[in-house]
Design an enzyme around this catalytic site. Structure first.
Site, mmCIF file in Angstrom:
data_model
loop_
_atom_site.group_PDB
_atom_site.id
_atom_site.type_symbol
_atom_site.label_atom_id
_atom_site.label_comp_id
_atom_site.label_asym_id
_atom_site.label_seq_id
_atom_site.Cartn_x
_atom_site.Cartn_y
_atom_site.Cartn_z
ATOM 1 N N LEU A 108 57.191 54.957 103.549
ATOM 2 C CA LEU A 108 58.097 54.865 102.397
ATOM 3 C C LEU A 108 59.286 53.965 102.753
ATOM 4 O O LEU A 108 60.434 54.407 102.822
ATOM 5 C CB LEU A 108 58.566 56.271 101.994
ATOM 6 C CG LEU A 108 59.261 56.375 100.640
ATOM 7 C CD1 LEU A 108 58.275 56.180 99.497
ATOM 8 C CD2 LEU A 108 59.948 57.745 100.496
ATOM 9 N N GLY A 109 58.984 52.686 102.980
ATOM 10 C CA GLY A 109 60.038 51.713 103.288
ATOM 11 C C GLY A 109 60.464 50.999 102.023
ATOM 12 O O GLY A 109 60.439 51.563 100.926
ATOM 13 N N ARG A 110 60.846 49.725 102.184
ATOM 14 C CA ARG A 110 61.307 48.956 101.021
ATOM 15 C C ARG A 110 60.212 48.878 99.957
ATOM 16 O O ARG A 110 60.452 49.175 98.784
ATOM 17 C CB ARG A 110 61.720 47.543 101.465
ATOM 18 C CG ARG A 110 62.999 47.523 102.275
ATOM 19 C CD ARG A 110 63.229 46.160 102.888
ATOM 20 N NE ARG A 110 62.285 45.927 103.948
ATOM 21 C CZ ARG A 110 62.624 45.654 105.220
ATOM 22 N NH1 ARG A 110 63.886 45.552 105.551
ATOM 23 N NH2 ARG A 110 61.703 45.471 106.137
ATOM 24 N N ILE A 111 58.993 48.468 100.383
ATOM 25 C CA ILE A 111 57.912 48.317 99.406
ATOM 26 C C ILE A 111 57.438 49.694 98.924
ATOM 27 O O ILE A 111 57.238 49.894 97.721
ATOM 28 C CB ILE A 111 56.749 47.488 100.007
ATOM 29 C CG1 ILE A 111 57.232 46.061 100.295
ATOM 30 C CG2 ILE A 111 55.541 47.481 99.081
ATOM 31 C CD1 ILE A 111 56.254 45.200 101.090
ATOM 32 N N ILE A 145 48.082 47.764 100.309
ATOM 33 C CA ILE A 145 48.766 46.467 100.209
ATOM 34 C C ILE A 145 49.478 46.167 101.534
ATOM 35 O O ILE A 145 50.275 45.229 101.595
ATOM 36 C CB ILE A 145 49.789 46.420 99.040
ATOM 37 C CG1 ILE A 145 50.767 47.587 99.091
ATOM 38 C CG2 ILE A 145 49.076 46.393 97.702
ATOM 39 C CD1 ILE A 145 51.883 47.477 100.026
ATOM 40 N N ARG A 174 48.288 46.314 105.538
ATOM 41 C CA ARG A 174 47.473 45.478 106.420
ATOM 42 C C ARG A 174 46.096 46.140 106.517
ATOM 43 O O ARG A 174 46.008 47.379 106.600
ATOM 44 C CB ARG A 174 48.073 45.419 107.840
ATOM 45 C CG ARG A 174 49.292 44.540 107.975
ATOM 46 C CD ARG A 174 48.958 43.056 107.922
ATOM 47 N NE ARG A 174 50.122 42.218 108.156
ATOM 48 C CZ ARG A 174 50.862 41.669 107.192
ATOM 49 N NH1 ARG A 174 50.588 41.898 105.931
ATOM 50 N NH2 ARG A 174 51.885 40.884 107.494
ATOM 51 N N ASP A 184 44.315 44.749 98.661
ATOM 52 C CA ASP A 184 44.863 43.392 98.739
ATOM 53 C C ASP A 184 44.689 42.837 100.142
ATOM 54 O O ASP A 184 44.864 41.644 100.360
ATOM 55 C CB ASP A 184 46.359 43.419 98.384
ATOM 56 C CG ASP A 184 46.971 42.023 98.292
ATOM 57 O OD1 ASP A 184 46.304 41.126 97.730
ATOM 58 O OD2 ASP A 184 48.088 41.827 98.784
ATOM 59 N N GLU A 198 40.525 39.090 107.425
ATOM 60 C CA GLU A 198 40.700 38.124 106.321
ATOM 61 C C GLU A 198 40.419 36.700 106.783
ATOM 62 O O GLU A 198 40.761 36.364 107.919
ATOM 63 C CB GLU A 198 42.136 38.223 105.793
ATOM 64 C CG GLU A 198 42.418 39.570 105.180
ATOM 65 C CD GLU A 198 43.883 39.779 104.820
ATOM 66 O OE1 GLU A 198 44.668 38.815 104.908
ATOM 67 O OE2 GLU A 198 44.228 40.921 104.468
ATOM 68 N N HIS A 219 44.815 39.003 99.279
ATOM 69 C CA HIS A 219 46.117 39.078 99.970
ATOM 70 C C HIS A 219 47.177 38.251 99.219
ATOM 71 O O HIS A 219 47.691 37.261 99.748
ATOM 72 C CB HIS A 219 46.007 38.608 101.423
ATOM 73 C CG HIS A 219 47.142 39.108 102.276
ATOM 74 N ND1 HIS A 219 47.017 39.384 103.612
ATOM 75 C CD2 HIS A 219 48.444 39.381 101.968
ATOM 76 C CE1 HIS A 219 48.181 39.789 104.102
ATOM 77 N NE2 HIS A 219 49.073 39.799 103.106
HETATM 78 P P1 NAP Z 1 59.720 48.472 105.799
HETATM 79 O O1 NAP Z 1 60.852 48.517 104.841
HETATM 80 O O2 NAP Z 1 59.988 48.287 107.244
HETATM 81 O O3 NAP Z 1 58.865 49.804 105.562
HETATM 82 C C1 NAP Z 1 57.871 50.235 106.416
HETATM 83 C C2 NAP Z 1 57.793 51.748 106.307
HETATM 84 O O4 NAP Z 1 56.696 52.199 107.103
HETATM 85 C C3 NAP Z 1 59.043 52.462 106.810
HETATM 86 O O5 NAP Z 1 59.417 53.443 105.878
HETATM 87 C C4 NAP Z 1 58.603 53.101 108.113
HETATM 88 O O6 NAP Z 1 59.213 54.357 108.346
HETATM 89 C C5 NAP Z 1 57.136 53.318 107.844
HETATM 90 N N1 NAP Z 1 56.359 53.440 109.076
HETATM 91 C C6 NAP Z 1 56.603 52.913 110.295
HETATM 92 N N2 NAP Z 1 55.661 53.314 111.164
HETATM 93 C C7 NAP Z 1 54.821 54.108 110.492
HETATM 94 C C8 NAP Z 1 53.689 54.859 110.861
HETATM 95 N N3 NAP Z 1 53.229 54.847 112.115
HETATM 96 N N4 NAP Z 1 53.074 55.595 109.896
HETATM 97 C C9 NAP Z 1 53.541 55.605 108.640
HETATM 98 N N5 NAP Z 1 54.621 54.932 108.241
HETATM 99 C C10 NAP Z 1 55.252 54.184 109.158
HETATM 100 O O7 NAP Z 1 58.719 47.285 105.411
HETATM 101 P P2 NAP Z 1 58.351 46.758 103.946
HETATM 102 O O8 NAP Z 1 59.210 45.611 103.604
HETATM 103 O O9 NAP Z 1 58.262 47.918 103.002
HETATM 104 O O10 NAP Z 1 56.873 46.183 104.244
HETATM 105 C C11 NAP Z 1 55.839 47.080 104.641
HETATM 106 C C12 NAP Z 1 54.598 46.319 105.043
HETATM 107 O O11 NAP Z 1 53.965 45.778 103.887
HETATM 108 C C13 NAP Z 1 54.835 45.087 105.921
HETATM 109 O O12 NAP Z 1 54.985 45.444 107.282
HETATM 110 C C14 NAP Z 1 53.602 44.253 105.674
HETATM 111 O O13 NAP Z 1 52.596 44.520 106.634
HETATM 112 C C15 NAP Z 1 53.116 44.713 104.301
HETATM 113 N N6 NAP Z 1 53.213 43.620 103.318
HETATM 114 C C16 NAP Z 1 52.096 43.202 102.656
HETATM 115 C C17 NAP Z 1 52.193 42.179 101.743
HETATM 116 C C18 NAP Z 1 51.005 41.702 100.968
HETATM 117 O O14 NAP Z 1 50.984 40.542 100.563
HETATM 118 N N7 NAP Z 1 50.023 42.529 100.708
HETATM 119 C C19 NAP Z 1 53.420 41.542 101.515
HETATM 120 C C20 NAP Z 1 54.533 42.001 102.195
HETATM 121 C C21 NAP Z 1 54.426 43.033 103.092
HETATM 122 P P3 NAP Z 1 60.801 54.501 108.673
HETATM 123 O O15 NAP Z 1 61.512 54.121 107.418
HETATM 124 O O16 NAP Z 1 60.966 55.929 109.009
HETATM 125 O O17 NAP Z 1 61.052 53.550 109.799
#
Ligand code: NAP
Length: 312
Positions: free
Chosen positions: A151-154, A229, A231, A255, A260, A278
């Site tokens: 539950l991060g930014r996305i 969405i 990895r 996605d 890939e 993707h």
């Molecule tokens: P973010 O803000 O860093 O959020 C990641 C979340 O994952 C955080 O809440 C983190 O917890 C949690 N996390 C860390 N380790 C974990 C684990 N072992 N098990 C479960 N949750 C865990 O990143 P974001 O900006 O939301 O982006 C998330 C991911 O989306 C990226 O890393 C990227 O791989 C993917 N993405 C995909 C696309 C696409 O085109 N499909 C585009 C952009 C990004 P904490 O808050 O407690 O640290």
């Protein structure tokens, strides 16, 4: 001579233009002989521009003795050897926030697509099957429970979109968050048992590799949907494909994939999946904003200022 930058992958044209204007750029992916290019320029390269899919492995980072900064296009940095960058004191930057809304949009679209069978309905109309009978009923999205893995930014942007659809949010991650009202799980199997939709939005990399494994998929059960969405590496892809083929889960909206641009052959014939290549952040506006952030991080660093979005 200007500052020398090694670029591993193409960027949007407007970004390339500024990069070429402000730096002396060496384009690694276009080099007929990668080793020869590195041999020639490695000793002078101070910046590396890469992406969240191409990254930078240990051998590349170690080949660049003067490297100061890796400015990456994308928020995920799993293919960058962060340990090596830390050891070498190399700054790593990514492009968070600017892509959050687009990725969350795609997550919701994939969820609706698979639950309401939108790609299949489109084919049904195009193939002239409608005149011969009605399209089968699908599953209602409202009223379901969504468990967000990460539950991060996305993840939070997905939650904000899902709630108005009448979806209840829960989440799994390394830490409970006091800032949200959703139920927290520290066990992924336990959450999968309790939800209808498993929404995967955590980072890739070795810490999350395969965490959505056969046991989690089994716990989700025959009425459950997976949307990924994040990895491809986060999911045990063969186990998920098997569950989809055997209807041990209801469907998946994907996605991202393990290898890939190669997608498991079985997925191409299934009618309980919605697939995307993707494209989470792939809009003109967002890709431009991501590129601008790559440039701003480089410019700040080489002007002796703190970078904007530092990973390490
Ligand atoms: P973010 O803000 O860093 O959020 C990641 C979340 O994952 C955080 O809440 C983190 O917890 C949690 N996390 C860390 N380790 C974990 C684990 N072992 N098990 C479960 N949750 C865990 O990143 P974001 O900006 O939301 O982006 C998330 C991911 O989306 C990226 O890393 C990227 O791989 C993917 N993405 C995909 C696309 C696409 O085109 N499909 C585009 C952009 C990004 P904490 O808050 O407690 O640290």
């Amino acid at each position: 001579m200007g500052i020398e930058i090694l670029q591993t992958t193409p960027l949007p044209p407007a970004v390339e233009e500024i990069l070429q204007r402000d730096y002396q750029v060496h384009r690694l992916w276009q080099a007929p002989d990668r080793g020869a290019l590195l041999g020639e320029v490695a000793g002078r390269v101070r910046g590396l521009v890469t992406s969240g899919s191409v990254g930078a492995d240990r051998s590349l980072i170690e080949a660049l003795p003067k490297l100061e900064i890796i400015s990456s296009f994308g928020v995920g940095y799993d293919p960058i050897d962060i340990d090596c960058a830390k050891e070498r004191g190399v700054i790593v930057t990514n492009t968070p926030d600017v892509l959050t809304d687009d990725v969350a949009d795609i997550a919701m679209v994939l969820l609706l697509s698979v639950m309401r069978r939108i790609p299949q309905g489109d084919q049904f109309v195009r193939q002239g099957l409608w005149a011969r009978g009605k399209f089968p009923l699908t599953d209602k999205m409202g009223g379901k429970v969504m468990g967000i893995v990460g539950l991060g930014r996305i993840g939070q942007a997905i939650a904000r979109r899902a709630e108005p659809f009448g979806i209840e949010i829960r989440y799994f991650g390394p830490r409970r968050k006091d800032s949200v009202p959703y139920r927290y799980y520290d066990n992924l199997v336990a959450m999968a048992k309790d939800v209808d939709i498993l929404m995967i939005a955590c980072p890739g990399g070795k810490e999350t590799a395969g965490i959505v494994n056969a046991a989690v998929i089994e716990a989700l059960g025959p009425k459950g949907y997976i949307v990924n969405i994040a990895r491809g590496s986060v999911v045990d892809e063969p186990a998920m494909v098997k569950a989809l083929v055997e209807k041990k889960i209801a469907g998946a909206g994907l996605d991202v994939f393990a290898n890939e641009p190669h997608v498991p052959q079985e997925l191409l014939t299934l009618d309980n999946v919605a697939l995307a290549p993707h494209v989470g952040s792939a809009t003109h506006e967002t890709r431009r904003a991501m590129g601008e952030l790559v440039l701003k991080n480089l410019a700040a660093h080489f002007a002796g200022q703190p970078v904007l979005t530092r990973v390490v």
